[in-house]
Write an enzyme that holds these catalytic residues in place. Structure first.
Site, mmCIF file in Angstrom:
data_model
loop_
_atom_site.group_PDB
_atom_site.id
_atom_site.type_symbol
_atom_site.label_atom_id
_atom_site.label_comp_id
_atom_site.label_asym_id
_atom_site.label_seq_id
_atom_site.Cartn_x
_atom_site.Cartn_y
_atom_site.Cartn_z
ATOM 1 N N LYS A 90 19.905 26.251 -3.229
ATOM 2 C CA LYS A 90 19.708 27.549 -3.903
ATOM 3 C C LYS A 90 18.520 27.451 -4.857
ATOM 4 C CE LYS A 90 22.152 28.453 -7.731
ATOM 5 N NZ LYS A 90 21.417 28.843 -8.934
ATOM 6 N N ASN A 91 18.449 26.360 -5.613
ATOM 7 C CA ASN A 91 17.424 26.255 -6.661
ATOM 8 C C ASN A 91 16.046 25.886 -6.129
ATOM 9 O OD1 ASN A 91 19.348 27.070 -8.413
ATOM 10 N ND2 ASN A 91 19.660 25.074 -9.363
ATOM 11 N N ASP B 52 9.998 31.476 -23.248
ATOM 12 C CA ASP B 52 8.763 31.321 -24.040
ATOM 13 C C ASP B 52 7.758 30.375 -23.382
ATOM 14 O OD1 ASP B 52 10.925 29.499 -24.690
ATOM 15 O OD2 ASP B 52 9.547 28.578 -26.128
ATOM 16 N N LEU B 53 8.246 29.356 -22.685
ATOM 17 C CA LEU B 53 7.314 28.392 -22.063
ATOM 18 C C LEU B 53 6.584 29.040 -20.880
ATOM 19 C CD1 LEU B 53 9.569 25.200 -22.175
ATOM 20 C CD2 LEU B 53 7.714 25.834 -23.745
ATOM 21 N N ARG C 212 18.722 30.805 -22.813
ATOM 22 C CA ARG C 212 17.795 30.753 -21.667
ATOM 23 C C ARG C 212 16.465 31.477 -21.962
ATOM 24 N NH1 ARG C 212 20.999 29.804 -17.078
ATOM 25 N NH2 ARG C 212 19.120 29.009 -16.068
ATOM 26 N N PRO C 213 15.743 31.124 -23.016
ATOM 27 C CA PRO C 213 14.468 31.793 -23.324
ATOM 28 C C PRO C 213 13.417 31.537 -22.230
ATOM 29 C CG PRO C 213 14.710 29.828 -24.658
ATOM 30 C CD PRO C 213 16.002 29.993 -23.935
ATOM 31 N N ARG D 4 18.749 35.561 -13.366
ATOM 32 C CA ARG D 4 17.649 35.189 -14.256
ATOM 33 C C ARG D 4 16.433 34.670 -13.483
ATOM 34 N NH1 ARG D 4 17.220 31.837 -16.763
ATOM 35 N NH2 ARG D 4 16.454 32.642 -18.721
ATOM 36 N N ASP E 18 23.598 20.325 -13.732
ATOM 37 C CA ASP E 18 24.368 21.169 -12.799
ATOM 38 C C ASP E 18 25.533 20.424 -12.164
ATOM 39 O OD1 ASP E 18 21.464 22.989 -11.533
ATOM 40 O OD2 ASP E 18 22.598 23.115 -13.402
ATOM 41 N N ILE F 28 20.787 19.544 -22.032
ATOM 42 C CA ILE F 28 19.883 20.569 -21.504
ATOM 43 C C ILE F 28 20.234 21.965 -22.018
ATOM 44 C CG2 ILE F 28 18.938 21.621 -19.390
ATOM 45 C CD1 ILE F 28 18.206 18.673 -19.590
ATOM 46 N N ARG G 213 27.581 32.730 -5.847
ATOM 47 C CA ARG G 213 26.147 32.663 -6.133
ATOM 48 C C ARG G 213 25.542 31.380 -5.580
ATOM 49 N NH1 ARG G 213 24.327 33.984 -12.045
ATOM 50 N NH2 ARG G 213 22.428 33.585 -10.883
ATOM 51 N N CYS H 96 22.820 33.821 -20.605
ATOM 52 C CA CYS H 96 23.988 33.785 -19.716
ATOM 53 C C CYS H 96 25.039 32.919 -20.411
ATOM 54 C CB CYS H 96 23.602 33.218 -18.350
ATOM 55 S SG CYS H 96 23.192 31.487 -18.431
HETATM 56 C C1 EPZ Z 1 16.881 25.717 -13.496
HETATM 57 O O1 EPZ Z 1 17.071 26.681 -14.514
HETATM 58 C C2 EPZ Z 1 18.069 25.861 -12.560
HETATM 59 N N1 EPZ Z 1 18.089 27.208 -11.977
HETATM 60 C C3 EPZ Z 1 19.367 25.614 -13.338
HETATM 61 O O2 EPZ Z 1 20.441 25.691 -12.412
HETATM 62 C C4 EPZ Z 1 19.312 24.193 -13.911
HETATM 63 O O3 EPZ Z 1 20.469 23.954 -14.664
HETATM 64 C C5 EPZ Z 1 18.071 24.062 -14.813
HETATM 65 O O4 EPZ Z 1 16.880 24.389 -14.043
HETATM 66 C C6 EPZ Z 1 17.915 22.660 -15.362
HETATM 67 O O5 EPZ Z 1 17.812 21.754 -14.292
HETATM 68 C C7 EPZ Z 1 17.240 27.479 -10.962
HETATM 69 O O6 EPZ Z 1 16.477 26.629 -10.527
HETATM 70 C C8 EPZ Z 1 17.303 28.855 -10.390
HETATM 71 P P1 EPZ Z 1 14.916 25.107 -17.477
HETATM 72 P P2 EPZ Z 1 15.863 26.991 -15.574
HETATM 73 O O7 EPZ Z 1 13.803 26.071 -17.671
HETATM 74 O O8 EPZ Z 1 14.566 26.876 -14.874
HETATM 75 C C9 EPZ Z 1 14.942 25.667 -22.177
HETATM 76 C C10 EPZ Z 1 22.538 26.392 -11.599
HETATM 77 O O9 EPZ Z 1 23.704 26.223 -11.986
HETATM 78 N N2 EPZ Z 1 13.806 26.569 -21.949
HETATM 79 O O10 EPZ Z 1 14.630 23.779 -16.881
HETATM 80 O O11 EPZ Z 1 16.182 28.273 -16.249
HETATM 81 C C11 EPZ Z 1 16.249 26.206 -21.593
HETATM 82 O O12 EPZ Z 1 16.873 27.064 -22.533
HETATM 83 C C12 EPZ Z 1 21.446 26.711 -12.612
HETATM 84 O O13 EPZ Z 1 22.166 26.314 -10.406
HETATM 85 C C13 EPZ Z 1 13.115 27.050 -23.063
HETATM 86 O O14 EPZ Z 1 13.447 26.737 -24.201
HETATM 87 O O15 EPZ Z 1 16.051 25.797 -16.587
HETATM 88 C C14 EPZ Z 1 17.038 24.941 -21.368
HETATM 89 O O16 EPZ Z 1 17.624 24.537 -22.583
HETATM 90 C C15 EPZ Z 1 21.976 26.776 -14.031
HETATM 91 N N3 EPZ Z 1 12.053 27.888 -22.864
HETATM 92 C C16 EPZ Z 1 15.971 23.915 -20.974
HETATM 93 O O17 EPZ Z 1 14.713 24.451 -21.432
HETATM 94 C C17 EPZ Z 1 11.649 28.265 -21.603
HETATM 95 O O18 EPZ Z 1 10.666 29.014 -21.486
HETATM 96 C C18 EPZ Z 1 15.864 23.686 -19.466
HETATM 97 O O19 EPZ Z 1 15.693 24.951 -18.860
HETATM 98 C C19 EPZ Z 1 12.372 27.769 -20.503
HETATM 99 C C20 EPZ Z 1 13.449 26.926 -20.689
#
Ligand code: EPZ
Length: 445
Positions: free
Chosen positions: A44-45, A148-149, A145-146, A116, A330, A352, A422, A140
């Site tokens: 999925k991811n 900003d990056l 889940r910001p 998202r 995950d 995370i 999902r 969620c």
């Molecule tokens: C992806 O989410 C996955 N989703 C998530 O899987 C997975 O848990 C996560 O990566 C971590 O491996 C998809 O790929 C669709 P991140 P993502 O950006 O990209 C913070 C599942 O169950 N952050 O790596 O949203 C964030 O809040 C889902 O399948 C910022 O601060 O995760 C988190 O604490 C859940 N600013 C950390 O970074 C940003 O701009 C990692 O988030 C982006 C993220």
């Protein structure tokens, strides 16, 4: 096998119209060992960013091994179609996306709030069309889940970013410029969004402290097949040199390592032997090590992974979630379920997401002994969980409760299983085929 019952879901904010079928529930009689074969689906991811990458070209992009039955695929298909792309999906994991023209680079709140990952259309749209308007994805259950990056990176590439009325509007009328972008923290989504955007930027973009997940590598391989010039996939520094245009391509979605890990933990809990097909062990070293320590054994036969626990008691061990190649967040909830049945204790540290212990109170209702202190949980093994009616809150917490039901004494009922739909294709059928006494109770509409 489904039984029709007149089931009325408790009213709650999750009760979205599209989740009507979400009032379905899963019922499990615990105590059955798992023996059999499970076909692992496409990830999925990986599938979600791969679909968004098709926006970068006017040509058709063809996929195989796409997990088409997942709810998230249907949601993202609706988002892409609302933008004007043509999306067709076949019964055996085929999908063709053609974004020849985009009527309207606006991704609506109604759709984005359901998933998202829709934010991943932002980078491709700005890169190809010079503008995009995407609803800000809400938080969620597992965290704020910001994004900003994502936005910082696009601004570094010359995009003008406005946040208004719950939407992010990004514009780059003269196109994006390559830039050196350093992420303050590792972000899978930000790495994906900016890798896609950089493919059509002028000049070179360097992503520093980039994510290294296998899904990032899979996306990069598609982008290269489309004509993108990318180096450093799978490392923390990815370099992309922009090109004039991207072309169509054909791509097979990488196997779902989280689904694979979930079934490994399932058989660790129940005892028995599972043959997992169309997957690979190399993405899961961070899970295999603690599972081996707990008493699980593994064999590889060609493309198949055989996982076995012969009834020796499980032994508690510690895990800490980290970006790849560390222990995947995950799989944290699923591993915690296993720890509830281990001899001794295990410590689970979630680094995370800030709120990814929603499964804890539900597991405790089944008799688990878990104490949470900030980002860590001590799990002390108990004799046996007791079946109960439990509530799913997010995708991975839901499946952790199903795993608990597989070993609990008596009947477990998991509500709100639209979360499960999902991310797990045919979960009930795959487990039924291996001996689990599990069924989906379909609500009457
Ligand atoms: C992806 O989410 C996955 N989703 C998530 O899987 C997975 O848990 C996560 O990566 C971590 O491996 C998809 O790929 C669709 P991140 P993502 O950006 O990209 C913070 C599942 O169950 N952050 O790596 O949203 C964030 O809040 C889902 O399948 C910022 O601060 O995760 C988190 O604490 C859940 N600013 C950390 O970074 C940003 O701009 C990692 O988030 C982006 C993220």
């Amino acid at each position: 096998m489904t039984t029709v019952l007149n089931y009325v879901a408790p009213l709650d904010q999750d009760n979205l119209p599209s989740a009507k079928s979400g009032t379905d529930l899963i019922q499990i009689q615990g105590g059955k060992r798992l023996n059999g074969t499970i076909e692992i689906s496409g990830a999925k991811n990986a599938a979600l960013p791969l679909m968004c990458a098709a926006l970068l070209t006017e040509d058709a992009v063809r996929f195989t091994n796409m997990p088409n039955t997942l709810r998230d695929m249907r949601t993202l298909t609706a988002v892409l179609q609302s933008l004007g792309a043509e999306v067709t999906a076949g019964p055996a994991g085929e999908m063709v996306i053609r974004a020849e023209t985009i009527d309207d680079a606006h991704a609506d709140y109604e759709l984005v709030r359901q998933m998202r990952a829709s934010i991943l259309v932002l980078g491709p749209l700005v890169a190809r069309f010079g503008e995009a308007e995407v609803s800000l994805p809400g938080g969620c259950a597992i965290g704020t889940r910001p994004i900003d990056l994502h936005l910082m990176g696009l601004e570094a590439m010359g995009a003008k970013i406005d946040l208004q009325d719950g939407y992010v509007r990004a514009s780059a009328p003269n196109g994006l410029q390559g830039a050196a972008i350093t992420f303050a923290k590792v972000s899978v989504g930000a790495t994906e969004n900016l890798m896609m955007a950089a493919c059509l930027a002028k000049g070179k973009t360097t992503l520093i402290n980039a994510a290294k997940e296998p899904e990032i590598v899979d996306l990069g391989e598609l982008l290269i097949a489309m004509g993108g010039q990318i180096e450093g996939l799978g490392t923390s520094t990815i370099t992309i040199t922009g090109v004039e245009r991207m072309n169509g391509a054909t791509h097979s979605v990488v196997a779902d390592r989280i689904e694979t890990g979930t079934y490994m933990i399932a058989v660790a809990l129940t005892g028995g032997t599972l043959r997992l097909k169309n997957t690979q062990l190399r993405f899961l070293e961070a899970l295999v090590a603690p599972l081996k320590k707990a008493g699980v054994s593994f064999d590889v036969e060609g493309e198949d992974v055989i996982v076995h626990r012969n009834g020796t008691p499980l032994v508690g061990t510690d895990i800490m979630t980290e970006p790849f190649p560390g222990f995947p967040t995950d799989l944290q909830a699923q591993f915690m379920t296993m720890l509830t049945q281990c001899e001794g204790a295990g410590m689970v540290t979630e680094t995370i997401f800030e709120n990814r212990f929603m499964h804890v109170p539900e597991l405790c209702r089944m008799g688990a002994n878990i104490t949470v202190h900030n980002g860590s949980a001590i799990v002390r093994g108990v004799k046996r969980l007791k079946g109960a009616e439990v509530m799913a809150t997010d995708l991975r917490a839901s499946v952790a409760l199903v795993l608990a039901g597989l070993v609990a004494e008596g009947t477990t009922t998991v509500n709100r299983i639209y979360h499960l739909d999902r991310g797990y294709e045919n979960l009930v059928e795959k487990l039924q085929a291996c001996g689990a006494e599990i069924s989906r109770i379909r609500a009457i509409e």
